[in-house]
Design an enzyme around this catalytic site. Structure first.
Site, PDB file in Angstrom:
ATOM      1  N   HIS A 175      77.554  39.542  44.967  1.00 56.84           N
ATOM      2  CA  HIS A 175      76.174  39.334  44.518  1.00 56.84           C
ATOM      3  C   HIS A 175      75.237  40.379  45.120  1.00 56.84           C
ATOM      4  CE1 HIS A 175      75.304  36.266  47.968  1.00 56.84           C
ATOM      5  NE2 HIS A 175      74.571  37.326  48.222  1.00 56.84           N
ATOM      6  N   GLU A 186      74.210  35.867  41.419  1.00 55.82           N
ATOM      7  CA  GLU A 186      75.574  35.405  41.658  1.00 55.82           C
ATOM      8  C   GLU A 186      76.480  35.812  40.483  1.00 55.82           C
ATOM      9  OE1 GLU A 186      76.259  34.419  44.513  1.00 55.82           O
ATOM     10  OE2 GLU A 186      75.244  32.611  45.170  1.00 55.82           O
TER      11      GLU A 186
HETATM   12  C1  GLP Z   1      72.054  36.962  51.101  1.00 57.55           C
HETATM   13  C2  GLP Z   1      70.989  37.847  50.490  1.00 57.55           C
HETATM   14  C3  GLP Z   1      71.591  39.125  49.960  1.00 57.55           C
HETATM   15  C4  GLP Z   1      72.493  39.741  50.995  1.00 57.55           C
HETATM   16  C5  GLP Z   1      73.610  38.806  51.327  1.00 57.55           C
HETATM   17  C6  GLP Z   1      74.616  39.344  52.314  1.00 57.55           C
HETATM   18  O1  GLP Z   1      72.766  36.244  50.176  1.00 57.55           O
HETATM   19  N1  GLP Z   1      70.300  37.192  49.442  1.00 57.55           N
HETATM   20  O2  GLP Z   1      70.536  40.015  49.578  1.00 57.55           O
HETATM   21  O3  GLP Z   1      72.996  40.971  50.537  1.00 57.55           O
HETATM   22  O4  GLP Z   1      73.012  37.647  51.881  1.00 57.55           O
HETATM   23  O5  GLP Z   1      74.205  39.066  53.610  1.00 57.55           O
HETATM   24  P1  GLP Z   1      74.886  39.606  54.922  1.00 57.55           P
HETATM   25  O6  GLP Z   1      74.411  41.021  55.046  1.00 57.55           O
HETATM   26  O7  GLP Z   1      74.355  38.732  56.017  1.00 57.55           O
HETATM   27  O8  GLP Z   1      76.334  39.506  54.743  1.00 57.55           O
END
Ligand code: GLP
Length: 239
Positions: free
Chosen positions: A137, A142
């Site tokens: 995503h 999603e």
């Molecule tokens: C959330 C945000 C996304 C982000 C994702 C991954 O779902 N809405 O924009 O890319 O988390 O997060 P992380 O970098 O903590 O793995």
């Protein structure tokens, strides 16, 4: 796509952060699309580190965040509004009137999404920063049967809930969010995506080598003319 495989998250933060600092110095009133999650944190640390050294000012920078949880007070520590202030804005001279978010508490969700899309079209994002979900995503777009265009209310998948619920130790994690659409993300003039850790390896392989499909929303980036990807060796292990 320009792809850089770096040693660790800190190196990614320096490289991506420098790209942003250079772009801000070149265009002080730049419009940035910003992301939350753990992945962009080192990039934000580099940017505010350079601000603290007097090497850049965010006074005229304008920002639009990708997404926000639904029905979570803005003041909650897990709101993306709080996240951005804690991780970046509060350490810089950015002006509050220049930072923009989708309002996850809006009574009229449709009107709120329309307002954000129109604001984005007027502003025109120069550089969009993205992380990536384990399921591919971007923002909170999603996996789905079609690519989304503008902002909308999304029901989060179990994969996303499992990945992000560790941050919610007091209140349960919201199951809905408002997010910029894939179409809006693709309108950014330049896109910078950061990814770290082996949990992202499948998503990175699908994004870079897989077919372009809404089942991996990030795969649409193959159709953007200016994408820079910074990832560590773990995230790159299936390439
Ligand atoms: C959330 C945000 C996304 C982000 C994702 C991954 O779902 N809405 O924009 O890319 O988390 O997060 P992380 O970098 O903590 O793995």
């Amino acid at each position: 796509m320009e792809i850089f495989i770096m040693d660790n998250a800190e190196e990614i933060g320096k490289a991506a952060g420098k790209l942003f600092v250079d772009a801000i110095n070149k265009k002080p009133n730049i419009v940035l699309g910003l992301a939350t999650g753990a992945s962009p944190v080192p990039t934000y640390q580099y940017i505010y580190g350079e601000y603290q050294k007097g090497n850049v000012s965010l006074r005229d920078v304008v920002t639009y965040n990708l997404d926000e949880y639904v029905d979570l007070p803005k003041s909650d520590k897990n709101s993306y509004y709080s996240f951005m202030h804690t991780e970046l804005f509060d350490h810089t001279d950015i002006r509050e009137e220049n930072v923009h978010f989708l309002d996850g508490n809006a009574a009229d969700v449709e009107a709120e999404c329309k307002r954000y899309d129109e604001a984005l079209d007027r502003a025109q994002v120069d550089i969009q920063l993205l992380g990536i979900g384990r399921n591919g995503h971007i923002g909170f777009n999603e996996p789905s049967i079609c690519f989304t265009k503008g902002a909308f209310k999304v029901k989060l998948t179990q994969s996303t809930i499992s990945a992000n619920s560790m941050y919610f130790n007091e209140n349960p994690m919201p199951h809905y969010a408002l997010t910029m659409g894939v179409g809006s993300i693709m309108k950014a003039k330049k896109i910078v995506l950061v990814a770290t850790g082996s949990a992202k390896a499948d998503a990175m392989a699908a994004m870079i080598h897989g077919e372009v499909t809404p089942v991996c929303p990030a795969s649409i980036l193959q159709f953007h003319h200016d994408v820079v990807v910074f990832m560590d060796k773990d995230a790159a292990k299936l390439l």
